[in-house]
Design a protein around this motif. Structure first.
Motif, PDB file in Angstrom:
ATOM      1  N   GLU A   1       0.810  -1.209   0.000  1.00  0.00           N
ATOM      2  CA  GLU A   1       0.000   0.000   0.000  1.00  0.00           C
ATOM      3  C   GLU A   1       0.851   1.270   0.000  1.00  0.00           C
ATOM      4  OE1 GLU A   1      -2.371  -3.203   2.253  1.00  0.00           O
ATOM      5  OE2 GLU A   1      -0.273  -2.634   1.925  1.00  0.00           O
TER       6      GLU A   1
ATOM      7  N   MET B   1       3.577   3.956  -4.700  1.00  0.00           N
ATOM      8  CA  MET B   1       2.802   4.915  -5.463  1.00  0.00           C
ATOM      9  C   MET B   1       3.090   4.745  -6.956  1.00  0.00           C
ATOM     10  SD  MET B   1       0.849   6.739  -3.511  1.00  0.00           S
ATOM     11  CE  MET B   1       0.554   5.378  -2.371  1.00  0.00           C
TER      12      MET B   1
ATOM     13  N   SER C   1      -6.108   8.680  -8.962  1.00  0.00           N
ATOM     14  CA  SER C   1      -6.030   8.165  -7.595  1.00  0.00           C
ATOM     15  C   SER C   1      -5.191   9.086  -6.729  1.00  0.00           C
ATOM     16  CB  SER C   1      -5.464   6.741  -7.581  1.00  0.00           C
ATOM     17  OG  SER C   1      -4.117   6.716  -8.011  1.00  0.00           O
ATOM     18  N   GLN C   2      -4.120   9.646  -7.292  1.00  0.00           N
ATOM     19  CA  GLN C   2      -3.305  10.593  -6.537  1.00  0.00           C
ATOM     20  C   GLN C   2      -4.086  11.860  -6.221  1.00  0.00           C
ATOM     21  OE1 GLN C   2      -1.272   8.132  -5.827  1.00  0.00           O
ATOM     22  NE2 GLN C   2       0.398   9.621  -5.707  1.00  0.00           N
TER      23      GLN C   2
ATOM     24  N   LEU D   1      -6.439  11.154  -3.311  1.00  0.00           N
ATOM     25  CA  LEU D   1      -5.751  11.154  -2.021  1.00  0.00           C
ATOM     26  C   LEU D   1      -5.417  12.572  -1.576  1.00  0.00           C
ATOM     27  CD1 LEU D   1      -3.328   8.132  -2.572  1.00  0.00           C
ATOM     28  CD2 LEU D   1      -5.414   8.171  -1.182  1.00  0.00           C
TER      29      LEU D   1
ATOM     30  N   ALA E   1      -7.576  14.845   0.815  1.00  0.00           N
ATOM     31  CA  ALA E   1      -7.493  14.842   2.285  1.00  0.00           C
ATOM     32  C   ALA E   1      -7.089  16.209   2.805  1.00  0.00           C
ATOM     33  CB  ALA E   1      -6.491  13.776   2.740  1.00  0.00           C
TER      34      ALA E   1
ATOM     35  N   SER F   1     -10.185   7.974   0.298  1.00  0.00           N
ATOM     36  CA  SER F   1      -9.357   6.771   0.288  1.00  0.00           C
ATOM     37  C   SER F   1      -9.463   6.101  -1.065  1.00  0.00           C
ATOM     38  CB  SER F   1      -9.763   5.797   1.408  1.00  0.00           C
ATOM     39  OG  SER F   1     -11.110   5.386   1.261  1.00  0.00           O
ATOM     40  N   VAL F   2      -8.449   5.304  -1.389  1.00  0.00           N
ATOM     41  CA  VAL F   2      -8.389   4.593  -2.667  1.00  0.00           C
ATOM     42  C   VAL F   2      -8.278   3.102  -2.384  1.00  0.00           C
ATOM     43  CG1 VAL F   2      -7.029   4.193  -4.748  1.00  0.00           C
ATOM     44  CG2 VAL F   2      -7.331   6.525  -3.886  1.00  0.00           C
TER      45      VAL F   2
ATOM     46  N   GLY G   1      -6.774   9.901   3.212  1.00  0.00           N
ATOM     47  CA  GLY G   1      -5.499   9.631   2.561  1.00  0.00           C
ATOM     48  C   GLY G   1      -5.074   8.179   2.565  1.00  0.00           C
ATOM     49  N   SER G   2      -5.976   7.254   2.902  1.00  0.00           N
ATOM     50  CA  SER G   2      -5.624   5.835   2.981  1.00  0.00           C
ATOM     51  C   SER G   2      -5.555   5.186   1.601  1.00  0.00           C
ATOM     52  CB  SER G   2      -6.652   5.068   3.819  1.00  0.00           C
ATOM     53  OG  SER G   2      -6.687   5.537   5.139  1.00  0.00           O
ATOM     54  N   VAL G   3      -4.531   4.376   1.411  1.00  0.00           N
ATOM     55  CA  VAL G   3      -4.446   3.483   0.253  1.00  0.00           C
ATOM     56  C   VAL G   3      -4.687   2.072   0.759  1.00  0.00           C
ATOM     57  CG1 VAL G   3      -2.972   2.536  -1.554  1.00  0.00           C
ATOM     58  CG2 VAL G   3      -2.833   4.966  -0.983  1.00  0.00           C
TER      59      VAL G   3
END
Length: 305
Positions: free
Chosen positions: A125, A128, A143-144, A147, A150, A157-158, A219-221
């Protein structure tokens, strides 16, 4: 919680909707057709008509909701040569959600993938994506961007999904492999078949989306990965056994002719873990693994549509 779900009648979305409803959430699903609307109504969800391109609909529905799960992606044009167009539409949708949700600290959960992030080691996780300007990297920038919301007061989250999200009713990669084996009379793999795909059952993936909505920090992956990697040869052998056809290697030079659009995906060697996701959200996959699911037989009851 009133949750707006795009892609709600799709392969993952149709599992996410009952997962949310069973957990006590009220679901509003985006439907682009009468058939999708009917399926959502039957599942107990409210319906808003529109597509991922209807940004006004997306903004208004998100503004009236307590959280958003964005699963819609224009796979129809992505798989017919316009991946860039599909990725750009996805980015516009996420930007629209970000504008509406900024400062609310409401959850926004979007779907992405683990494929292509690393080579030669297990993807975690913390890895990147590389942004190189290619059409496929456009989705990585989305996806960036999600995030980064946040910092704007969105609990974004992604969920990065395995290439194979399997289960009964699947018409994706595995079903295509089965159909290809039927058509050619052999169950094929590329080269020595030792390259791997991570995998997750769609019901385990659905639970992860619900947990992300409920409690993932901003901000969670997260990794929708149950198995780090299943070899393509092992998959081919189960298919060959069920169809009673030979299992054979296909020369990479002949891959496009044999596997069509799937050839590029079959050439990938991807492994990924879910350790950090499980630690953060106490997510433990409980449904059958890929090979066990294949052995149940539902992929072989009729030719894939």
């Amino acid at each position: 919680m009133r949750v707006f779900v795009t892609g709600a009648s799709g392969w993952i979305g149709s599992a996410v909707v009952p997962e949310l409803i069973d957990a006590g959430h009220r679901v509003v699903g985006l439907a682009r057709s009468e058939a999708s609307a009917a399926a959502l109504t039957a599942a107990g969800a409210d319906v808003v008509r529109g597509t991922v391109d209807d940004l006004g609909v997306l903004r208004d529905t998100a503004a009236a909701s307590d959280g958003v799960i964005h699963l819609a992606f224009k796979h129809d044009i992505a798989f017919t040569g316009d991946f860039q167009g599909a990725a750009e539409a996805d980015r516009r949708a996420v930007d629209a959600f970000g504008d509406v949700l900024a400062g609310t600290h409401r959850p926004l959960v979007i779907a992405s993938g683990v494929a292509g992030l690393t080579t030669g080691r297990v993807t975690t996780e913390r890895d990147m994506p590389t942004i190189d300007g290619s059409p496929t990297s456009i989705r990585a920038t989305t996806s960036q961007a999600a995030l980064a919301l946040a910092a704007r007061g969105v609990r974004a989250s992604v969920v990065r999904l395995s290439p194979t999200c399997h289960g009964e009713g699947d018409h994706g990669f595995l079903a295509t492999l089965v159909a290809t084996a039927r058509a050619h009379g052999v169950s094929g793999y590329l080269g020595d078949g030792t390259n791997r795909w991570p995998a997750v059952h769609r019901l385990d993936a659905a639970r992860l989306f619900r947990l992300a909505l409920d409690k993932a920090p901003a901000g969670s992956v997260l990794h929708g990965v149950a198995e780090e990697g299943v070899t393509i040869r092992d998959i081919a052998e189960v298919i060959g056994r069920h169809l009673d056809v030979p299992v054979t290697s296909v020369d990479p030079a002949d891959a496009a002719g044999h596997f069509s659009w799937l050839s590029g995906f079959l050439a990938l060697d991807v492994t990924a873990s879910h350790t950090l996701t499980s630690e953060l959200l106490d997510w433990r996959p409980t449904h059958p693994g890929l090979l066990e699911d294949l052995d149940k037989g539902h992929y072989f009851t009729a030719p894939a549509a």
